[in-house]
Design a protein around this motif. Sequence first.
Motif, PDB file in Angstrom:
ATOM      1  N   PRO A  71       0.777  -1.236   0.000  1.00  0.00           N
ATOM      2  CA  PRO A  71       0.000   0.000   0.000  1.00  0.00           C
ATOM      3  C   PRO A  71       0.808   1.284   0.000  1.00  0.00           C
ATOM      4  N   PHE A  72       2.123   1.197   0.179  1.00  0.00           N
ATOM      5  CA  PHE A  72       2.909   2.425   0.336  1.00  0.00           C
ATOM      6  C   PHE A  72       3.895   2.664  -0.807  1.00  0.00           C
ATOM      7  N   GLY A  73       3.872   1.775  -1.799  1.00  0.00           N
ATOM      8  CA  GLY A  73       4.731   1.947  -2.960  1.00  0.00           C
ATOM      9  C   GLY A  73       3.884   1.873  -4.212  1.00  0.00           C
ATOM     10  N   ASP A  74       4.473   1.386  -5.280  1.00  0.00           N
ATOM     11  CA  ASP A  74       3.759   1.229  -6.542  1.00  0.00           C
ATOM     12  C   ASP A  74       3.101  -0.142  -6.550  1.00  0.00           C
ATOM     13  N   ALA A  75       1.798  -0.162  -6.384  1.00  0.00           N
ATOM     14  CA  ALA A  75       1.071  -1.424  -6.311  1.00  0.00           C
ATOM     15  C   ALA A  75       0.663  -1.958  -7.683  1.00  0.00           C
ATOM     16  N   SER A  76       0.992  -1.235  -8.733  1.00  0.00           N
ATOM     17  CA  SER A  76       0.487  -1.606 -10.054  1.00  0.00           C
ATOM     18  C   SER A  76       0.925  -3.002 -10.474  1.00  0.00           C
ATOM     19  N   GLU A  77       2.168  -3.369 -10.130  1.00  0.00           N
ATOM     20  CA  GLU A  77       2.652  -4.702 -10.515  1.00  0.00           C
ATOM     21  C   GLU A  77       1.822  -5.799  -9.865  1.00  0.00           C
ATOM     22  N   GLN A  78       1.476  -5.607  -8.594  1.00  0.00           N
ATOM     23  CA  GLN A  78       0.671  -6.610  -7.910  1.00  0.00           C
ATOM     24  C   GLN A  78      -0.757  -6.644  -8.440  1.00  0.00           C
ATOM     25  N   ILE A  79      -1.299  -5.489  -8.764  1.00  0.00           N
ATOM     26  CA  ILE A  79      -2.645  -5.455  -9.334  1.00  0.00           C
ATOM     27  C   ILE A  79      -2.670  -6.220 -10.654  1.00  0.00           C
ATOM     28  N   GLU A  80      -1.668  -6.014 -11.480  1.00  0.00           N
ATOM     29  CA  GLU A  80      -1.615  -6.722 -12.760  1.00  0.00           C
ATOM     30  C   GLU A  80      -1.403  -8.216 -12.556  1.00  0.00           C
ATOM     31  N   ARG A  81      -0.755  -8.589 -11.454  1.00  0.00           N
ATOM     32  CA  ARG A  81      -0.591 -10.017 -11.162  1.00  0.00           C
ATOM     33  C   ARG A  81      -1.911 -10.627 -10.713  1.00  0.00           C
ATOM     34  N   ILE A  82      -2.686  -9.866  -9.989  1.00  0.00           N
ATOM     35  CA  ILE A  82      -3.963 -10.372  -9.511  1.00  0.00           C
ATOM     36  C   ILE A  82      -4.937 -10.599 -10.667  1.00  0.00           C
ATOM     37  N   ARG A  83      -4.953  -9.669 -11.603  1.00  0.00           N
ATOM     38  CA  ARG A  83      -6.005  -9.690 -12.633  1.00  0.00           C
ATOM     39  C   ARG A  83      -6.137 -11.033 -13.359  1.00  0.00           C
ATOM     40  N   ALA A 121      -5.192   1.762  -1.554  1.00  0.00           N
ATOM     41  CA  ALA A 121      -4.586   0.630  -2.254  1.00  0.00           C
ATOM     42  C   ALA A 121      -5.473  -0.609  -2.161  1.00  0.00           C
ATOM     43  N   ALA A 122      -6.035  -0.855  -0.983  1.00  0.00           N
ATOM     44  CA  ALA A 122      -6.898  -2.019  -0.803  1.00  0.00           C
ATOM     45  C   ALA A 122      -8.120  -1.942  -1.706  1.00  0.00           C
ATOM     46  N   THR A 123      -8.614  -0.735  -1.918  1.00  0.00           N
ATOM     47  CA  THR A 123      -9.761  -0.560  -2.802  1.00  0.00           C
ATOM     48  C   THR A 123      -9.414  -0.964  -4.231  1.00  0.00           C
ATOM     49  N   THR A 124      -8.214  -0.639  -4.677  1.00  0.00           N
ATOM     50  CA  THR A 124      -7.820  -1.031  -6.037  1.00  0.00           C
ATOM     51  C   THR A 124      -7.690  -2.551  -6.146  1.00  0.00           C
ATOM     52  N   TYR A 125      -7.184  -3.190  -5.101  1.00  0.00           N
ATOM     53  CA  TYR A 125      -7.122  -4.651  -5.097  1.00  0.00           C
ATOM     54  C   TYR A 125      -8.544  -5.227  -5.150  1.00  0.00           C
ATOM     55  N   ALA A 126      -9.413  -4.669  -4.311  1.00  0.00           N
ATOM     56  CA  ALA A 126     -10.777  -5.182  -4.240  1.00  0.00           C
ATOM     57  C   ALA A 126     -11.510  -5.012  -5.562  1.00  0.00           C
ATOM     58  N   GLU A 127     -11.295  -3.880  -6.227  1.00  0.00           N
ATOM     59  CA  GLU A 127     -11.963  -3.651  -7.508  1.00  0.00           C
ATOM     60  C   GLU A 127     -11.524  -4.670  -8.555  1.00  0.00           C
ATOM     61  N   ALA A 128     -10.236  -5.002  -8.537  1.00  0.00           N
ATOM     62  CA  ALA A 128      -9.731  -5.997  -9.487  1.00  0.00           C
ATOM     63  C   ALA A 128     -10.372  -7.360  -9.245  1.00  0.00           C
TER      64      ALA A 128
END
Length: 275
Positions: A71-83, A121-128
Amino acid sequence: MRTCLNTATTRGKPLADDIRLCGEVGFDGIEIDTGKLDEYVAAGGTIADLRALLDESNVRCVGLMAFAFRPFGDASEQIERIRPYGPVCRDLGGEMLLAFIAEQPEPGLPPETAIERAAWAATTYAEAAHEVGLKVALEPIGGREFMGGPDDALAVVNASGHPALGIMVDTFHYYKSGVSPERVAQIPPEQILIVHINDAENLAATDLVDANRLYPGLGILPLHGYLRALRQIGYDGYLSVEIFREEYWLDEHASIIRNAKTALDSVIAGIDGEA
């Protein structure tokens, strides 16, 4: 409460055999490690075949694990991994993706700011995850200053307000962070998505590491207290055995799963006997 095996407990063993053996010993569910899932697919297995095996074995895929929550850095890589795993989890009949806290706020960051940033950050994870009908379970890690237990995790979930967010309870991590059964009894049950159950060797909480985990009932954790608290608040979800112990990994595959189920059943029976 329903029984479950987390496939970290059988590291190095084939996923298909995990499922078959879980069915044989009567586990209700299974949490699938994405590494094992990737190995299964790389060897030529299909998601449809895996779903058929789950159905034949009468074992429910509870979810996929584990994704880093940053949640405190660039979460984009993890979001793309989740998708890409979201649709797979859905097709396997799963309910959630597990995201463990993987970084801490920078020194001096006010606690309320840390919660706000983590909630975003958690909201972006949840949306994915929500795009494909799944939820995200936030996992505290024992001994961490931020999200070492339920307080910060619940604050993040509440600040986000996203319906696809919840937390997990892990007996090992909660013990390491000094979280008592009484505190667990104060958690709203609808916010608990899954419970990891494990025991640990007789060491100081600050000295415990993952390799010190044991089958439920073989160590010093107050498992009966935790389970009584969960029963008190009406939690009726999965109790998932998650153990990272090389000694167990070297055992015969069938023995690991049988021992995990026998140990979990024994702990549950201890609570049932008090009813």
